[in-house]
Design a protein around this motif. Structure first.
Motif, mmCIF file in Angstrom:
data_model
loop_
_atom_site.group_PDB
_atom_site.id
_atom_site.type_symbol
_atom_site.label_atom_id
_atom_site.label_comp_id
_atom_site.label_asym_id
_atom_site.label_seq_id
_atom_site.Cartn_x
_atom_site.Cartn_y
_atom_site.Cartn_z
ATOM 1 N N VAL A 286 38.303 51.240 44.523
ATOM 2 C CA VAL A 286 39.267 50.170 44.258
ATOM 3 C C VAL A 286 38.599 48.761 44.076
ATOM 4 C CG1 VAL A 286 41.325 48.990 44.704
ATOM 5 C CG2 VAL A 286 41.321 51.102 45.443
ATOM 6 N N LEU A 287 38.607 48.245 42.693
ATOM 7 C CA LEU A 287 37.995 47.017 42.610
ATOM 8 C C LEU A 287 38.970 46.048 41.986
ATOM 9 C CD1 LEU A 287 35.447 45.471 41.503
ATOM 10 C CD2 LEU A 287 35.286 46.610 39.687
ATOM 11 N N ALA A 288 38.765 44.653 42.392
ATOM 12 C CA ALA A 288 39.970 43.872 41.964
ATOM 13 C C ALA A 288 38.930 42.457 41.591
ATOM 14 C CB ALA A 288 40.984 43.545 42.899
ATOM 15 N N TYR A 289 39.605 41.687 40.824
ATOM 16 C CA TYR A 289 38.914 40.215 40.302
ATOM 17 C C TYR A 289 40.397 39.315 40.519
ATOM 18 C CZ TYR A 289 34.600 42.318 38.515
ATOM 19 O OH TYR A 289 33.517 42.967 38.376
ATOM 20 N N PHE A 314 42.289 44.642 37.790
ATOM 21 C CA PHE A 314 42.454 45.522 38.779
ATOM 22 C C PHE A 314 41.971 46.899 38.396
ATOM 23 C CE2 PHE A 314 44.763 48.956 41.365
ATOM 24 C CZ PHE A 314 44.494 48.594 42.497
ATOM 25 N N ASP A 315 40.981 47.603 38.882
ATOM 26 C CA ASP A 315 40.627 48.811 38.393
ATOM 27 C C ASP A 315 40.261 49.986 39.479
ATOM 28 O OD1 ASP A 315 39.005 50.926 37.376
ATOM 29 O OD2 ASP A 315 37.461 49.616 36.554
ATOM 30 N N VAL A 334 44.349 47.683 34.847
ATOM 31 C CA VAL A 334 45.242 46.459 34.119
ATOM 32 C C VAL A 334 44.555 45.114 34.571
ATOM 33 C CG1 VAL A 334 47.210 47.772 34.487
ATOM 34 C CG2 VAL A 334 46.655 46.358 36.584
ATOM 35 N N THR A 335 44.893 44.072 33.667
ATOM 36 C CA THR A 335 44.394 42.820 33.459
ATOM 37 C C THR A 335 45.732 41.938 33.148
ATOM 38 O OG1 THR A 335 43.049 41.342 32.714
ATOM 39 C CG2 THR A 335 43.635 42.883 31.203
ATOM 40 N N THR A 336 45.540 40.575 33.402
ATOM 41 C CA THR A 336 46.450 39.556 33.326
ATOM 42 C C THR A 336 46.599 39.356 31.991
ATOM 43 O OG1 THR A 336 44.933 37.961 34.006
ATOM 44 C CG2 THR A 336 46.363 38.849 35.867
ATOM 45 N N ASP A 337 45.433 39.156 31.242
ATOM 46 C CA ASP A 337 45.517 38.837 29.755
ATOM 47 C C ASP A 337 44.646 39.286 29.173
ATOM 48 O OD1 ASP A 337 43.276 36.552 29.580
ATOM 49 O OD2 ASP A 337 44.134 36.369 31.685
ATOM 50 N N ARG A 338 44.385 39.164 27.689
ATOM 51 C CA ARG A 338 43.639 39.906 26.638
ATOM 52 C C ARG A 338 42.165 39.347 26.777
ATOM 53 N NH1 ARG A 338 47.348 42.015 21.719
ATOM 54 N NH2 ARG A 338 49.301 42.097 23.066
ATOM 55 N N THR A 339 41.914 38.184 27.309
ATOM 56 C CA THR A 339 40.513 37.287 27.181
ATOM 57 C C THR A 339 39.893 37.578 28.531
ATOM 58 O OG1 THR A 339 41.576 35.369 27.306
ATOM 59 C CG2 THR A 339 41.199 36.396 25.062
#
Length: 751
Positions: A286-289, A314-315, A334-339
């Protein structure tokens, strides 16, 4: 002569090593053989001897009865409970229990660690003692050297010491300086914890660079333990200088957590966390930024900026094997936005795929139950139009010797439900059977007969939300029957040519299929259709299941291969002809829309292991214009090589078919190894597309996409490098510009 040259080379290397300023610690091997394990015979134990008693042997022994001193000389060996000693001379004071040894000393413990020294004072149990000019070679890898060392209760303490896990000899087995070593005023090695602790330590790289380590410890060998990992240093135009200092928490031998604070000079800090675990059934991570920064969206017109917005990624992924047949795997991204991913140089993908799959596999059957969803990161794409599938069920079974000997029957049952938050939805189910029979004729022809049948049921809704009319299908339930028969004949002809062997294989295939109700069915998985050498002889040239090629056609081609001592050359070329004159649903520009198809082929040239050239092409049937021109080349060895790639799709596809856009692109990459461990490398991607290939493109015909240049050093225990990357495109707040990455990794240092 060869042995003399080798000895002279090693002698010169030793002179240079002595001439090089360094610490007094000697990390080189000592010319002393290890004592062989000696076990107490079982009859001695029965007679009263125990494994704790000291056993020794020597070439000669003197005994001083007044002082109760035993002196042994000449290949002296002592053994007690797995601790072993080998030495030239040993003096044993039986009253004090002190053992003094001199000359070619080596002591080994039950764990396999070996300690060498000039002189040694030990207790008569061989467990504790003091060694001068000490070298410890660890069984788990690595070595410790010191002016003076001691061992008490199994703990080894070294003064003015050095440690390295690196090799101390080169490829010719001559002494060499290790790539890096740690020197310290004091080093403590605990074999029970399998960890080394340092006081007043410094890391020396190539005997030149020196990095202070005020407080430091590391596990021995491949084990893991809590502690700091190698830091990352980067620089980018958007975020400025970046420093990442990861810390690893060892939760258990099979589980660990890494927390990485990332500090930027031009942005707020970011926290990264990664959890990894290995179980008896499988593994997962589990990986998260997470961070806070200004975020600019990717709208082409009037982009908006959000101030101090939370941003993250989140990965998670894993796979578990429950028994020899059943397994489950999945991933969530999943990510919060496209960039976000591109701005922080985490990933440059434009789609995040999420999936879960349960599988059962045996020798003759396969079952898959899966679900998936995607998050788009592409500029201009609507997330509401991205599909998600739940469930997708696929079952296949193979049955041999059906109808006649050699007949193989492949059965398949498949169902799929696709939905969209703001777009078309559809469901399908089908069952199919394919029977194949392969025979070799007396003249050597390979003949394959195929019969195929399939029945489909589809349901579609909100089809008007799909912009491409040919993809929509019709609302409601629709059924479809599919049938086809095929005859495929190959005739390999083999002979000698130019001192080698050539093989010429003409091939003809006939496929017959009645008209199929295609356009009433939604097209979800058969959009990127294109004639290629890989699908020329396929029963259905459409990818996926939603579109099926009908009518009767003849496909013909030839394969030719030549094998010489150093060269091999493989080529194929082919074309198809459709006998029916009814309209086809294959789009113009795919090479299949007319009765006579375009000509496709592939050429592969190999020279030893040094050169591989692959050329794939498609020629227009009318004027032989190049509609597809693709070249890939690999030239060189594992250490020094050049990679070249070029692709031009000039198919005149209508711009409305987004899955079949024409483009032109060039790629180059390579590495030059100019010394045994040193190399320089680079790569670049250039977009050559202009309005001739794609009328919707804004490119000018020569637009660099990105490049990378750097140098690297890598040996058995050190990886060092510097990379310069440049991105030429802006996407929201992921701005174009330069970035620099410094890589410094100490291998074999544990975690």
């Amino acid at each position: 002569m060869k042995r003399s040259f080798l000895l002279a080379s090693c002698a010169l290397a030793a002179i240079l090593a002595v001439a090089t300023p360094a610490g007094a610690q000697d990390l080189q091997d000592r010319p002393t053989d290890l004592p062989s394990p000696t076990e107490i015979p079982s009859n001695d134990i029965k007679g009263g001897a125990t494994a704790d008693q000291v056993r020794f042997s020597a070439d000669g022994i003197d005994y001083d009865s007044k002082g109760d001193i035993v002196t042994a000389r000449g290949d002296v060996r002592m053994n007690r409970g797995g601790d072993r000693l080998r030495v030239d001379t040993i003096v044993w004071n039986r009253e004090t229990g002190l053992v003094t040894a001199t000359g070619n000393i080596v002591v080994t413990n039950p764990g396999g660690d070996a300690a060498y020294g000039d002189t040694i004072e030990l207790t008569d149990s061989l467990k504790d003692g003091v060694i001068e000019n000490m070298l410890v070679v660890l069984d788990q890898g690595g070595r410790l050297a010191a002016d003076r060392g001691s061992r008490k209760d199994g703990i080894v303490t070294l003064d003015d010491a050095a440690y390295t896990p690196c090799s101390v000899v080169d490829s010719k087995n001559c002494p060499k300086m290790p790539s890096w070593k740690i020197t310290a005023a004091r080093v403590v090695y605990d074999p029970v914890r399998q960890r080394i602790f340092y006081k007043g330590a410094r890391v020396n790289i190539f005997g030149i660079a020196s990095i202070p380590l005020p407080a430091f410890s590391n596990p021995v060998g491949g084990g893991t333990d809590s502690g700091f990992l190698t830091p990352d240093l980067k620089y980018s135009r958007v975020n400025g200088a970046e420093a990442a200092v990861p810390y690893y928490f060892r939760i258990a031998p099979n589980r660990g957590l890494t927390i990485t604070p990332r500090l930027f000079s031009a942005a707020l800090p970011m926290l990264q966390a990664e959890y990894q675990a290995l179980t008896t059934k499988g593994a997962y991570r589990v990986l998260a930024y997470g961070t806070v920064s200004d975020r600019t969206d990717t709208l082409a017109v009037n982009p908006q900026t959000a101030q101090n917005a939370f941003r993250g990624y989140f990965d998670a992924s894993g796979r578990f094997q429950f028994d020899p047949y059943w397994s489950i795997s999945g991933s969530i991204r999943v990510t919060t936005d496209r960039t976000f991913l591109r701005r922080y140089d985490i990933s440059r993908g434009d789609i995040l795929r999420n999936t879960i799959k349960i599988e059962r596999i045996d020798a003759n059957s396969y079952l898959s139950i899966a679900g998936w969803a995607v998050q788009t990161l592409r500029v201009g794409d609507r997330q509401g139009l991205q599909p998600f599938a739940l469930p997708e069920i696929d079952y296949r079974r193979r049955v041999n010797d059906v109808l006649i000997d050699g007949g193989r029957l492949n059965l398949q049952v498949n169902s799929l439900a696709i939905g969209r938050a703001a777009g078309q939805n559809s469901q399908r189910a089908f069952a199919s059977a394919q029977w194949d029979l392969r025979r070799i004729t007396p003249l050597g022809q390979e003949v394959t007969l195929t019969a195929f049948a399939r029945g489909d049921i589809y349901n579609a809704g909100n089809t008007v939300a799909t912009s491409v009319v040919s993809y929509r299908g019709e609302d409601g339930f629709h059924a479809r029957a599919i049938g086809a028969v095929a005859l495929d004949v190959r005739w390999p002809l083999i002979g000698q040519f130019l001192g080698g062997t050539q093989r010429l294989t003409p091939r003809v295939q006939i496929v017959a299929s009645p008209p199929i109700n295609n356009l009433a069915i939604p097209n979800e998985d058969s959009r990127a259709v294109d004639l290629e050498d890989s699908n020329l002889f396929s029963l259905n040239r459409f990818p996926g299941y939603d579109r099926v090629e009908d009518s009767t056609r003849v496909t013909y081609g030839v394969d030719w291969s030549l094998a010489l001592p150093d060269f091999t050359f493989d080529a194929n070329i082919g074309q198809s002809y459709r006998l029916s004159n009814r309209a086809t649903l294959l789009p113009d520009g795919t090479g299949l829309s007319d009765s006579v198809s375009d000509i496709v082929g592939r050429n592969v040239l190999r020279y030893k292991d040094l050169v591989t050239l692959t050329h794939r092409y498609r020629l227009d049937k009318d004027g032989l214009a190049l509609r597809r021109n693709e070249l890939d080349a690999t030239i060189g060895t594992r250490g020094t090589y050049l990679l070249l790639g070029y692709l031009r799709l000039n198919r005149n596809i209508t711009p409305s078919l987004e899955d079949l856009r024409d483009r032109e692109e060039a790629r180059v990459g390579g590495r030059v190894q100019f010394a045994r461990f040193w190399s320089i490398f680079g790569s670049a991607v250039v977009d050559l597309t202009d309005r001739r290939e794609d009328p919707t493109s804004q490119a000018n015909g020569f637009t660099p996409v990105r490049h990378r240049i750097g140098f690297a050093y890598e040996d058995d225990c050190l990886r060092l490098g510097l990379t310069w990357k440049r991105d030429y495109r802006d996407t929201g707040d992921a701005r174009r510009g330069d970035s620099f990455l410094l890589t410094l990794a100490f291998k074999n240092l544990g975690r």
